[in-house]
Design a protein around this motif. Sequence first.
Motif, mmCIF file in Angstrom:
data_model
loop_
_atom_site.group_PDB
_atom_site.id
_atom_site.type_symbol
_atom_site.label_atom_id
_atom_site.label_comp_id
_atom_site.label_asym_id
_atom_site.label_seq_id
_atom_site.Cartn_x
_atom_site.Cartn_y
_atom_site.Cartn_z
ATOM 1 N N GLY A 183 0.797 -1.221 0.000
ATOM 2 C CA GLY A 183 0.000 0.000 0.000
ATOM 3 C C GLY A 183 0.825 1.264 0.000
ATOM 4 N N HIS A 184 1.916 1.273 0.742
ATOM 5 C CA HIS A 184 2.700 2.497 0.685
ATOM 6 C C HIS A 184 3.388 2.690 -0.655
ATOM 7 N N PRO A 185 4.135 1.686 -1.134
ATOM 8 C CA PRO A 185 4.712 1.846 -2.481
ATOM 9 C C PRO A 185 3.652 2.196 -3.526
ATOM 10 N N ALA A 212 5.541 0.929 7.759
ATOM 11 C CA ALA A 212 4.994 0.874 9.113
ATOM 12 C C ALA A 212 4.491 2.226 9.604
ATOM 13 N N HIS A 213 4.730 3.312 8.828
ATOM 14 C CA HIS A 213 4.168 4.586 9.292
ATOM 15 C C HIS A 213 2.649 4.581 9.200
ATOM 16 N N HIS A 214 2.070 3.543 8.570
ATOM 17 C CA HIS A 214 0.611 3.446 8.547
ATOM 18 C C HIS A 214 0.053 2.839 9.822
ATOM 19 N N PHE A 215 0.950 2.387 10.705
ATOM 20 C CA PHE A 215 0.445 1.863 11.980
ATOM 21 C C PHE A 215 1.479 2.057 13.078
HETATM 22 CU CU CU Z 1 2.661 5.439 3.443
#
Ligand code: CU
Lengths: 643, 300
Positions: free
Chosen positions: A271-273, A320-323
């Motif tokens: 999701g981040h990429p 991991a910045h998404h959680f």
């Molecule tokens: Cu992100």
Amino acid sequence: MWNEGPMIWTSDVLILLTSVGIIGVLTHFKKWKWLWDEWLTTVDHKKIGIMYLIAALLMMFRGGVDALLMRTQLAVPNNHLLTAEHYDQIFTTHGTIMILFMAMPFIFAMFNIVVPLQIGARDVAFPYLNAISFWLFFFAALLFNLSFVFGGSPDAGWVSYPPLTELGFDKGPGENFYLLAVQITGIGSIGTGINFLATIFKMRAPGMKLMKMPLFTWSVVAASIVIIAAFPALAIALALLLLDRVFGTHFFTMLHGGDPMMFVNLFWIWGHPEVYIVILPAFGIFSEVVATFSKKRIFGYSSMVASLLLISVISYFVWAHHFFTMGAGANVNTFFAVASMMVAIPTGVKVFNWLFTMYRGRVTMSLPMWWTASFVLNFLMGGATGVMLAVAPADYQYHNSYFLIAHFHQTLIGGTVYGLLAGMYYWWPKMFGFKLDKKLGMWAMVLFNIGFYVCFMPQYALGFMGMQRRMYTYPAGMGWGTLNFISTIGAYLMGLGFLFIVIEVIYSIKYGERDLTGDPWNGRTLEWSLPSPAPHYNFAVIPTVTERDYWWELKENNRTHELRPKAETLKSIEMPKNSARPFLMGVAFFFAGFGFVFHWLILGFAALAIVAAIMIHRALEVHDEYAVPVDEILETEAATGRL
Amino acid sequence: MQTPNQRRRRHSKSFLLALSAATAVLLTGCGSRFVVLHPAGPVGREELHLIELSAILVLAIITPVFLFMVYVLIRYRDKPGNKAPYQPKWSENRTMELIWWGIPIVIVAVLGGFTAKTTFALVHPPEKSVKPITIQVTSLDWKWLFQYPGQQVATVNYADIPTGVPVRFQLTANGPMNSFWVPQLGGQEYTMPGMSMGLWLQADKAGTYYGHGANFTGKGFAHMYFHVVAKSQTQFNQWVKKIKATSPRLTQSAYKQLTDPSVVGTKSYSGFPPNLYKDVVSKEGGKYMNHMMKAAGLNH
Ligand SMILES: [Cu+2]
Ligand code: HEM
Ligand SMILES: [Cu+2]
């Protein structure tokens, strides 16, 4: 279906009427054969690109209607326009559609329309695979949209975290629609990533060294690398969750050692990429637009390339910045916080280089340039709030709040969508042979921009007021009402902006300025050396490139005639044959998906068997190319005045 | 006809107007409804400091860059008679590029340093000299259960705490993942089935603080709010005493009922099954993650 209420009935009727209408028009004008021969079976990258573009715009409309419904619901406290279930379905389909069925096909439209022309190639490396990718996306989008009228849309958010999405809390079938549709389009996307990487590495015109490639092509390299490395993580996450749901395994339940956090990790490793997958090509587009409309070489080319590649690498170390708030511990959080901030470094460098490309240039404020300038402001702010989000302890306060919603819309709309629109305006003449009307386009641009700030600036403030995302309604006493109301007004202004784009396209089909030169913007790269639209074989003679911005240099030195074909030396050209199989494969995948959604395993496996049969049939194919005769090339080139 | 000068003056006038309007909107940011900007405890304050620091640092970069863009777009417009220098081939300058690779690196280093410091600090109780109180939080569909192992009382959808005392929240979920968030006291932390997480918060002054689940958990999610009521230690003790005297115990079957999906108001209990919290964690699979539970201080 019958018990779902008037909204669904109305949609059913509208879908039915539209379908009947389309079938009627095609039959009336006897266009079925044309549709089949010219479009459904085509392997021409330019046509595939146009189909991607149309589909993306349609999906932008669908996602936009979702957005307006949500914003209408949230305009005032305690609103009862939508029920909780309905709101949940809408934010789920809105998010999924915008990212996977709008932004992705839109960037693929740009890949397809531009890359082969920019690198002096006749086609992509695997034209047949290219068609398969498109039809997988197309039928996945159809499957996903059908959920709305067949059994209910997914309603657990586009991130679809278990255990909320496990059978215990979500019987389906909405969630199954999500899992299968996203899986199918994801397979297509991996194909596209591989295809364009191979195309760019293998099919460049002689002399076009890597460091002579246009920056849009470079951005496609970067995005394709990310696609190839990120999408498998999503495929695995979705497949395991589907196994949990359909076959009762426990990958993401807490029983027998399963772990929902594993899904969260896998999801964001893709999701981040993914957000870089959709922004990197936009960066490439801005580089082309800025250079062309400043009449100047791009500033710091090698920095630009380095930053593209650096972004694609760093993007893997930030998921991991998404959680931050899932308790991974201070050392993990610090690592991911600093890594996330680091993305801002190469991104900032790009902004400086764009500005210094304009500096000491001669800037024309065309539509693509207006979208680029408004992008810069948006992206400065979106990037700034991104850095703020990366500060882990501060994110404990922003996470899942409207601050986050405002941030990612600012980067996704103000970055990706603005970039794609800039690209659409820029390459539209190359696709269709006419320019889009500037006056209507300015209306769209101004409305969209004003609407954007009116819609999303209040949401930053709502975040500071403690408003959570994904609430279908909120109480009156919180003081959130005014800002939400303003935000809704902004959303409608953006809707109006979109409407102007539609009007603009329709108006321009008839009255738009025709492009007879093939080079309406005084461009710098090879695609502008071709007539608009380009002939189906692209280049009658493959150019030999000697420098960056080759077409510009030729124009400067009055050497453009070197790229003209000469009747004596023309040879016939091998081109891939059209094929019905990619389309049929899409249909088969559609039925396979449909079968598994409703646990009709026989239908599912039968359809997969057909997919396999089609692949075997393809493997046995010997003659998949044909020769375009010299006469036809002569005729085509003469018709555009190039001979 | 307007002269370009008049036009420019008009433009700058409307720009000033817009600017003052924006400032007015920002200034209302000092209104107390902006709970994140008005923390009532040391954790929220620490987070606010970082929010402010990061906002200042990024503003310091983006404002001049934006102004520079506007300047460039005006100065180098392609119009007849523009005398600004035009150098179509000028495209490299090592020094300048080094500067704009360098500046953001410095900023990220500074911000990263402060981030690391606070991230590590927030793992520990905000106040070392006062003995903390523990509250065990379970998110249910769609309500919050608070258990006080030290006081042997329990509540639903509200939690009283003493002021000036660090509160160690232990968090788990019986149902989908949620996130426990009391904006005015400090940041959130996820509640997850089969896991027990920790979050330190503390209130300085008495008051009623809004809290809400932050991670979507389905149909009733929007109604999943609670209040944290901070009061002096004496008042808190009286509150405990009152609950003990007047409220029923939370029985297994009453708990079972709570786990059914529903939206309820507030409730109080004068006791709860002894191992309820731990049982919930391990029933949901905590037994498969003993190492994590140990870290959270649950398995002795
Ligand atoms: Cu992100
Ligand atoms: C007219 C423009 C748009 C408006 C007014 C709008 C509005 C909204 C709203 C109201 C939400 C739900 C917030 C919530 O309740 O949690 C939302 C969520 C979302 N939007 Fe948009 N949106 C727009 C365009 C876009 C675009 C272009 C993209 C992506 C390219 C996008 C991606 C998303 C995503 C990923 C979510 C999260 C969904 C979720 O929470 O699961 N939106 N948007
Ligand atoms: Cu966990």
